[in-house]
Design a protein around this motif. Structure first.
Motif, PDB file in Angstrom:
ATOM      1  N   GLY A 290      -3.664   4.045  -9.208  1.00 20.77           N
ATOM      2  CA  GLY A 290      -2.661   3.160  -8.113  1.00 20.77           C
ATOM      3  C   GLY A 290      -1.625   3.230  -9.342  1.00 20.77           C
ATOM      4  N   GLY A 291      -1.352   4.022 -10.404  1.00 19.49           N
ATOM      5  CA  GLY A 291       0.890   2.992 -10.926  1.00 19.49           C
ATOM      6  C   GLY A 291       1.297   4.890  -9.592  1.00 19.49           C
ATOM      7  N   GLY A 292       2.778   4.272 -10.254  1.00 17.71           N
ATOM      8  CA  GLY A 292       3.442   5.468 -10.159  1.00 17.71           C
ATOM      9  C   GLY A 292       4.937   4.802  -9.911  1.00 17.71           C
ATOM     10  N   LEU A 293       6.408   5.509  -9.581  1.00 18.37           N
ATOM     11  CA  LEU A 293       6.979   4.473  -8.773  1.00 18.37           C
ATOM     12  C   LEU A 293       7.774   4.228  -7.640  1.00 18.37           C
ATOM     13  N   VAL A 294       8.499   3.167  -7.712  1.00 17.88           N
ATOM     14  CA  VAL A 294       7.933   1.945  -6.811  1.00 17.88           C
ATOM     15  C   VAL A 294       9.415   1.222  -6.139  1.00 17.88           C
ATOM     16  N   GLN A 295      10.035   1.520  -4.863  1.00 12.55           N
ATOM     17  CA  GLN A 295      11.200   0.766  -4.655  1.00 12.55           C
ATOM     18  C   GLN A 295      11.640  -0.239  -5.139  1.00 12.55           C
ATOM     19  N   PRO A 296      12.773  -1.128  -5.727  1.00 10.09           N
ATOM     20  CA  PRO A 296      12.766  -2.711  -6.010  1.00 10.09           C
ATOM     21  C   PRO A 296      12.496  -2.888  -4.166  1.00 10.09           C
ATOM     22  N   GLY A 297      11.870  -4.346  -4.064  1.00  9.94           N
ATOM     23  CA  GLY A 297      11.832  -4.660  -2.997  1.00  9.94           C
ATOM     24  C   GLY A 297       9.897  -4.586  -2.183  1.00  9.94           C
ATOM     25  N   GLY A 298       9.857  -3.062  -2.753  1.00  9.25           N
ATOM     26  CA  GLY A 298       8.785  -2.093  -2.387  1.00  9.25           C
ATOM     27  C   GLY A 298       7.495  -3.359  -2.396  1.00  9.25           C
ATOM     28  N   SER A 299       6.546  -2.231  -2.706  1.00 13.83           N
ATOM     29  CA  SER A 299       4.992  -2.770  -2.997  1.00 13.83           C
ATOM     30  C   SER A 299       3.869  -1.438  -3.682  1.00 13.83           C
ATOM     31  N   LEU A 300       3.907  -2.023  -4.189  1.00  5.87           N
ATOM     32  CA  LEU A 300       2.414  -0.953  -5.136  1.00  5.87           C
ATOM     33  C   LEU A 300       1.231  -1.898  -5.227  1.00  5.87           C
ATOM     34  N   THR A 301      -0.342  -1.481  -5.258  1.00  7.49           N
ATOM     35  CA  THR A 301      -1.068  -1.846  -5.746  1.00  7.49           C
ATOM     36  C   THR A 301      -2.408  -1.389  -7.089  1.00  7.49           C
TER      37      THR A 301
ATOM     38  N   PHE B 172       2.769 -10.852  -7.514  1.00  8.90           N
ATOM     39  CA  PHE B 172       1.705 -10.478  -7.740  1.00  8.90           C
ATOM     40  C   PHE B 172       0.910 -11.014  -7.164  1.00  8.90           C
ATOM     41  N   THR B 173      -0.684 -10.624  -6.245  1.00  8.80           N
ATOM     42  CA  THR B 173      -1.452 -11.471  -6.626  1.00  8.80           C
ATOM     43  C   THR B 173      -2.956 -10.409  -6.908  1.00  8.80           C
ATOM     44  N   ILE B 174      -3.542 -11.059  -7.620  1.00  2.93           N
ATOM     45  CA  ILE B 174      -4.726 -10.721  -7.900  1.00  2.93           C
ATOM     46  C   ILE B 174      -5.865 -11.105  -7.398  1.00  2.93           C
ATOM     47  N   SER B 175      -7.186  -9.731  -7.567  1.00  2.00           N
ATOM     48  CA  SER B 175      -8.573 -10.023  -6.560  1.00  2.00           C
ATOM     49  C   SER B 175      -8.734  -9.688  -6.982  1.00  2.00           C
ATOM     50  N   ARG B 176     -10.242 -10.162  -6.933  1.00  2.00           N
ATOM     51  CA  ARG B 176     -11.523  -8.639  -7.432  1.00  2.00           C
ATOM     52  C   ARG B 176     -12.573  -8.245  -6.316  1.00  2.00           C
ATOM     53  N   ASP B 177     -13.531  -7.290  -6.229  1.00  2.00           N
ATOM     54  CA  ASP B 177     -14.716  -7.408  -5.468  1.00  2.00           C
ATOM     55  C   ASP B 177     -15.301  -6.797  -6.214  1.00  2.00           C
ATOM     56  N   ASN B 178     -16.541  -8.120  -6.680  1.00  2.00           N
ATOM     57  CA  ASN B 178     -17.780  -8.016  -7.741  1.00  2.00           C
ATOM     58  C   ASN B 178     -18.644  -6.775  -7.490  1.00  2.00           C
ATOM     59  N   ALA B 179     -18.650  -7.030  -6.030  1.00  2.00           N
ATOM     60  CA  ALA B 179     -19.752  -6.127  -6.179  1.00  2.00           C
ATOM     61  C   ALA B 179     -19.416  -4.822  -6.865  1.00  2.00           C
ATOM     62  N   LYS B 180     -17.866  -4.068  -6.960  1.00  2.00           N
ATOM     63  CA  LYS B 180     -17.589  -2.529  -6.629  1.00  2.00           C
ATOM     64  C   LYS B 180     -17.236  -3.053  -8.431  1.00  2.00           C
ATOM     65  N   ASN B 181     -16.768  -4.322  -9.336  1.00  2.00           N
ATOM     66  CA  ASN B 181     -16.182  -4.638 -10.577  1.00  2.00           C
ATOM     67  C   ASN B 181     -15.391  -3.998 -10.217  1.00  2.00           C
ATOM     68  N   THR B 182     -14.605  -4.995  -9.069  1.00  4.43           N
ATOM     69  CA  THR B 182     -13.388  -4.118  -9.546  1.00  4.43           C
ATOM     70  C   THR B 182     -12.657  -4.958  -9.123  1.00  4.43           C
ATOM     71  N   VAL B 183     -11.171  -5.448 -10.179  1.00  3.83           N
ATOM     72  CA  VAL B 183      -9.962  -5.852  -9.994  1.00  3.83           C
ATOM     73  C   VAL B 183      -8.353  -4.899  -9.478  1.00  3.83           C
ATOM     74  N   TYR B 184      -8.071  -5.980  -8.666  1.00  5.20           N
ATOM     75  CA  TYR B 184      -6.603  -5.129  -8.456  1.00  5.20           C
ATOM     76  C   TYR B 184      -5.328  -6.424  -8.109  1.00  5.20           C
ATOM     77  N   LEU B 185      -4.420  -5.891  -8.554  1.00  2.00           N
ATOM     78  CA  LEU B 185      -3.323  -6.198  -8.707  1.00  2.00           C
ATOM     79  C   LEU B 185      -1.924  -5.536  -7.702  1.00  2.00           C
ATOM     80  N   GLN B 186      -2.085  -6.409  -6.614  1.00  2.00           N
ATOM     81  CA  GLN B 186      -0.914  -6.244  -5.784  1.00  2.00           C
ATOM     82  C   GLN B 186       0.087  -6.838  -6.167  1.00  2.00           C
ATOM     83  N   THR B 187       1.759  -5.693  -6.478  1.00  2.00           N
ATOM     84  CA  THR B 187       2.422  -6.203  -6.963  1.00  2.00           C
ATOM     85  C   THR B 187       3.897  -6.797  -5.102  1.00  2.00           C
ATOM     86  N   HIS B 188       4.394  -7.526  -5.148  1.00  3.28           N
ATOM     87  CA  HIS B 188       5.097  -7.588  -4.065  1.00  3.28           C
ATOM     88  C   HIS B 188       6.875  -7.711  -4.319  1.00  3.28           C
TER      89      HIS B 188
END
Length: 118
Positions: free
Chosen positions: A8-19, A67-83
């Motif tokens: 999910g990394g990459g280039l994002v514009q200021p004020g945009g969003s990336l997860t 930023f918001t962190i969340s988890r899907d325990n069934a998938k052993n996955t963590v997310y980071l939403q950048t606002h």
């Protein structure tokens, strides 16, 4: 062995969003803590956010409310939403997990670059 794979990394514009996403795989019994750290050029690695089971979150002051962190325990996955990221958020972001297999130990992902620029 346990592996952490980020995406999910990459280039994002200021004020945009990336997860960002990070999935853990291997002989896992449980993952009490998952989270994200980052390292900007010339700086030390720093905490961004962590999610501790069952539902406790912790954020660096610099990202609280953005930023918001969340988890899907069934998938052993963590997310980071950048606002509304800013150029100061540009860094390599590393996934972190404290994993219980036969023993409890920490693991790191390989890192994913996030660049905030117009």
């Amino acid at each position: 062995q346990v592996q952490l794979v980020e995406s999910g990394g990459g280039l994002v514009q200021p004020g945009g969003s990336l997860t960002l996403s990070c999935s853990a795989s291997g002989s896992i019994r449980s993952i009490p803590v998952m989270g994200w750290y980052r390292q900007a050029p010339g700086k030390e690695r720093e905490l961004v956010a962590t999610f501790t089971l069952p539902d406790s979150t912790n954020y660096a002051d610099s990202v609280k409310g953005r930023f918001t962190i969340s988890r899907d325990n069934a998938k052993n996955t963590v997310y980071l939403q950048t606002h509304s990221p800013s150029p100061e958020d540009t860094a390599v972001y590393y996934c972190y997990a404290m994993v219980l297999t036969g023993v409890l130990r920490s693991y790191w992902g390989q890192g994913t670059q996030v660049t905030v620029s117009s």
